[in-house]
Design a protein around this motif. Structure first.
Motif, mmCIF file in Angstrom:
data_model
loop_
_atom_site.group_PDB
_atom_site.id
_atom_site.type_symbol
_atom_site.label_atom_id
_atom_site.label_comp_id
_atom_site.label_asym_id
_atom_site.label_seq_id
_atom_site.Cartn_x
_atom_site.Cartn_y
_atom_site.Cartn_z
ATOM 1 N N SER A 6 0.825 -1.211 0.000
ATOM 2 C CA SER A 6 0.000 0.000 0.000
ATOM 3 C C SER A 6 0.859 1.261 0.000
ATOM 4 C CB SER A 6 -0.922 0.008 1.227
ATOM 5 O OG SER A 6 -0.167 -0.038 2.424
ATOM 6 N N TYR A 7 2.182 1.105 -0.035
ATOM 7 C CA TYR A 7 3.085 2.254 -0.145
ATOM 8 C C TYR A 7 3.306 2.539 -1.628
ATOM 9 C CZ TYR A 7 4.123 1.682 4.832
ATOM 10 O OH TYR A 7 4.029 1.600 6.199
ATOM 11 N N LEU A 8 2.756 3.643 -2.108
ATOM 12 C CA LEU A 8 2.739 3.902 -3.548
ATOM 13 C C LEU A 8 4.133 4.147 -4.118
ATOM 14 C CD1 LEU A 8 -0.452 6.122 -3.978
ATOM 15 C CD2 LEU A 8 -0.221 3.631 -3.946
ATOM 16 N N ASP A 9 5.031 4.726 -3.314
ATOM 17 C CA ASP A 9 6.373 4.982 -3.829
ATOM 18 C C ASP A 9 7.128 3.690 -4.089
ATOM 19 O OD1 ASP A 9 6.416 4.455 -1.103
ATOM 20 O OD2 ASP A 9 8.063 5.847 -0.671
ATOM 21 N N THR A 10 7.080 2.761 -3.131
ATOM 22 C CA THR A 10 7.788 1.494 -3.337
ATOM 23 C C THR A 10 7.042 0.591 -4.319
ATOM 24 O OG1 THR A 10 9.013 -0.259 -2.191
ATOM 25 C CG2 THR A 10 6.769 0.147 -1.445
ATOM 26 N N LEU A 11 5.724 0.752 -4.443
ATOM 27 C CA LEU A 11 4.962 0.017 -5.458
ATOM 28 C C LEU A 11 5.507 0.317 -6.848
ATOM 29 C CD1 LEU A 11 2.542 -1.647 -6.526
ATOM 30 C CD2 LEU A 11 1.145 0.417 -6.306
ATOM 31 N N GLU A 12 5.748 1.601 -7.097
ATOM 32 C CA GLU A 12 6.278 2.013 -8.408
ATOM 33 C C GLU A 12 7.709 1.546 -8.609
ATOM 34 O OE1 GLU A 12 7.182 6.141 -10.938
ATOM 35 O OE2 GLU A 12 6.152 6.229 -9.005
ATOM 36 N N LYS A 13 8.522 1.643 -7.556
ATOM 37 C CA LYS A 13 9.951 1.329 -7.682
ATOM 38 C C LYS A 13 10.229 -0.164 -7.758
ATOM 39 C CE LYS A 13 11.485 5.429 -5.107
ATOM 40 N NZ LYS A 13 12.113 5.892 -3.844
ATOM 41 N N THR A 14 9.313 -0.999 -7.241
ATOM 42 C CA THR A 14 9.596 -2.434 -7.139
ATOM 43 C C THR A 14 8.659 -3.278 -8.000
ATOM 44 O OG1 THR A 14 8.214 -2.565 -5.137
ATOM 45 C CG2 THR A 14 10.572 -2.189 -4.832
ATOM 46 N N ILE A 15 7.411 -3.387 -7.591
ATOM 47 C CA ILE A 15 6.472 -4.245 -8.320
ATOM 48 C C ILE A 15 6.274 -3.761 -9.754
ATOM 49 C CG2 ILE A 15 4.079 -5.047 -8.423
ATOM 50 C CD1 ILE A 15 4.091 -5.019 -5.329
ATOM 51 N N GLU A 16 6.008 -2.461 -9.890
ATOM 52 C CA GLU A 16 5.813 -1.918 -11.238
ATOM 53 C C GLU A 16 7.085 -2.000 -12.059
ATOM 54 O OE1 GLU A 16 4.536 2.363 -13.148
ATOM 55 O OE2 GLU A 16 3.462 1.671 -11.347
ATOM 56 N N ASN A 17 8.219 -1.818 -11.408
ATOM 57 C CA ASN A 17 9.506 -1.944 -12.094
ATOM 58 C C ASN A 17 9.695 -3.354 -12.646
ATOM 59 O OD1 ASN A 17 12.153 -1.085 -12.912
ATOM 60 N ND2 ASN A 17 12.997 -2.063 -11.093
ATOM 61 N N ALA A 18 9.384 -4.360 -11.822
ATOM 62 C CA ALA A 18 9.496 -5.754 -12.259
ATOM 63 C C ALA A 18 8.521 -6.053 -13.398
ATOM 64 C CB ALA A 18 9.249 -6.697 -11.085
ATOM 65 N N GLU A 19 7.296 -5.553 -13.257
ATOM 66 C CA GLU A 19 6.293 -5.772 -14.311
ATOM 67 C C GLU A 19 6.750 -5.169 -15.628
ATOM 68 O OE1 GLU A 19 2.324 -5.680 -11.402
ATOM 69 O OE2 GLU A 19 3.018 -3.866 -12.418
ATOM 70 N N ASN A 20 7.357 -3.990 -15.580
ATOM 71 C CA ASN A 20 7.819 -3.338 -16.808
ATOM 72 C C ASN A 20 8.969 -4.109 -17.451
ATOM 73 O OD1 ASN A 20 5.941 -1.256 -16.751
ATOM 74 N ND2 ASN A 20 7.257 0.100 -15.560
ATOM 75 N N GLN A 21 9.866 -4.659 -16.623
ATOM 76 C CA GLN A 21 10.944 -5.470 -17.181
ATOM 77 C C GLN A 21 10.386 -6.714 -17.864
ATOM 78 O OE1 GLN A 21 14.091 -4.724 -13.645
ATOM 79 N NE2 GLN A 21 14.796 -6.171 -15.186
ATOM 80 N N ILE A 22 9.393 -7.316 -17.246
ATOM 81 C CA ILE A 22 8.749 -8.484 -17.851
ATOM 82 C C ILE A 22 8.056 -8.089 -19.151
ATOM 83 C CG2 ILE A 22 6.867 -10.158 -17.550
ATOM 84 C CD1 ILE A 22 7.636 -10.179 -14.533
ATOM 85 N N ARG A 23 7.360 -6.962 -19.149
ATOM 86 C CA ARG A 23 6.662 -6.476 -20.347
ATOM 87 C C ARG A 23 7.652 -6.242 -21.497
ATOM 88 N NH1 ARG A 23 4.183 -3.049 -17.901
ATOM 89 N NH2 ARG A 23 2.138 -4.055 -17.777
ATOM 90 N N ASN A 24 8.793 -5.662 -21.181
ATOM 91 C CA ASN A 24 9.796 -5.377 -22.214
ATOM 92 C C ASN A 24 10.453 -6.639 -22.749
ATOM 93 O OD1 ASN A 24 9.329 -2.622 -21.925
ATOM 94 N ND2 ASN A 24 10.979 -2.342 -20.439
ATOM 95 N N SER A 25 10.433 -7.702 -21.961
ATOM 96 C CA SER A 25 11.095 -8.950 -22.359
ATOM 97 C C SER A 25 10.179 -9.888 -23.129
ATOM 98 C CB SER A 25 11.629 -9.681 -21.114
ATOM 99 O OG SER A 25 12.597 -8.903 -20.451
ATOM 100 N N PHE A 26 8.860 -9.711 -22.988
ATOM 101 C CA PHE A 26 7.910 -10.646 -23.612
ATOM 102 C C PHE A 26 6.822 -9.856 -24.348
ATOM 103 C CE2 PHE A 26 9.683 -12.679 -19.820
ATOM 104 C CZ PHE A 26 10.239 -13.829 -20.380
ATOM 105 N N SER A 27 7.220 -9.252 -25.453
ATOM 106 C CA SER A 27 6.314 -8.368 -26.189
ATOM 107 C C SER A 27 5.132 -9.109 -26.797
ATOM 108 C CB SER A 27 7.086 -7.634 -27.292
ATOM 109 O OG SER A 27 7.701 -8.562 -28.177
#
Length: 280
Positions: A13-34
């Motif tokens: 529920s911490y929006l700053d770490t949500l962006e830096k961690t979970i969203e960061n991981a999701e974006n790396q996955i998105r970029n790797s599996f187009s």
């Protein structure tokens, strides 16, 4: 064929770490599996409720998102947990996969960070984790990792990680947990045996959320920081969730690649679905 990767995490529920961690991981996955569409789900119902009520942010539970994927006509789904250990949350994900297995042509579940170790034919997950995160240990004289911990038998992961760290020469990296073993007292005894007077505290967690901010790093008298300082040990803080580390997030990408290429599917499975023979 419509294909999706459902990235499942405990959530925060911490929006700053949500962006830096979970969203960061999701974006790396998105970029790797187009060729795959990427979706999010949280296993913590409490966090889902808090995000909705406090911020009007809506996140689906895994079963809700799986139903949506089925209704939207997806035929192949990979569920990749961002969990650290194969504990209760991982069991939850696998139960959902079992429920939906007949609704998709292909449905696979990736493994968490700590899973395989010690069998030659399988990935050495603990060693791979150490390799991905070793910059932290090499920059600091002594590191104390603080994990979540659990009453589930998978808590044994933390003791195994401690042993592998020592086997690989990182004798000044110590593993502890907030709610399991090794606990604070265990770590403190190990520090004193080595006469260590300065440490860097770091979360052994995907996100630097409530446990990291309060139980580990706060000025409360019962935080790890305060209790170590009370023992005369100088404390430095590394307030970054593991999801901020791109090398760490690559471990999840490798797990998804293993699933796509039919390697290491499930417990006791290896290439082409052959059973792994474990010597007794």
């Amino acid at each position: 064929m419509k294909k999706a990767i459902l990235v499942v995490s405990f959530g925060t529920s911490y929006l700053d770490t949500l962006e830096k961690t979970i969203e960061n991981a999701e974006n790396q996955i998105r970029n790797s599996f187009s060729e795959y569409d990427i979706y999010r789900a949280f296993t913590s119902h409490k966090i889902i409720k808090k995000l909705k009520e406090k911020y009007e942010i809506f996140v689906d539970k895994p079963e809700e998102m799986m139903e949506k994927l089925y209704e939207d006509g997806y035929e192949e789904v990979i569920m990749q947990p961002l969990h650290m250990i194969p504990g209760e949350e991982f069991i939850y994900v696998n139960k959902i996969a079992e429920t939906f297995k007949d609704k998709f042509s292909i449905l696979k579940v990736g493994r968490p960070i700590f899973y395989y170790q010690g069998i030659e034919e399988l990935p050495q997950d603990y060693s791979l984790f150490i390799e991905a995160t070793k910059e932290l240990y090499e920059k600091n004289n002594a590191v104390v990792y603080v994990g979540h911990g659990t009453a589930h038998p998978s808590n044994s992961v933390y003791g195994c990680l401690q042993a592998v760290l020592e086997d690989e020469g990182y004798e000044n990296v110590f593993v502890g947990t907030v709610e399991g073993y090794p606990n604070f007292e265990t770590v403190l005894r190990r520090l004193k045996r080595k006469n260590i007077t300065e440490v860097t505290l770091a979360p052994l967690m995907m996100v630097a959320g409530d446990h990291a901010r309060n139980d580990m790093a706060s000025d409360d008298e019962d935080s790890w920081k305060s209790m170590l300082e009370e023992e005369g040990i100088k404390v430095n803080l590394h307030m970054k969730g593991l999801g901020e580390n791109e090398k760490f997030n690559e471990l999840y990408i490798n797990r998804i690649e293993d699933l796509i290429n039919n390697r290491y599917i499930g417990v006791g499975q290896t290439k082409k679905g052959h059973k792994v023979k474990v010597k007794s």
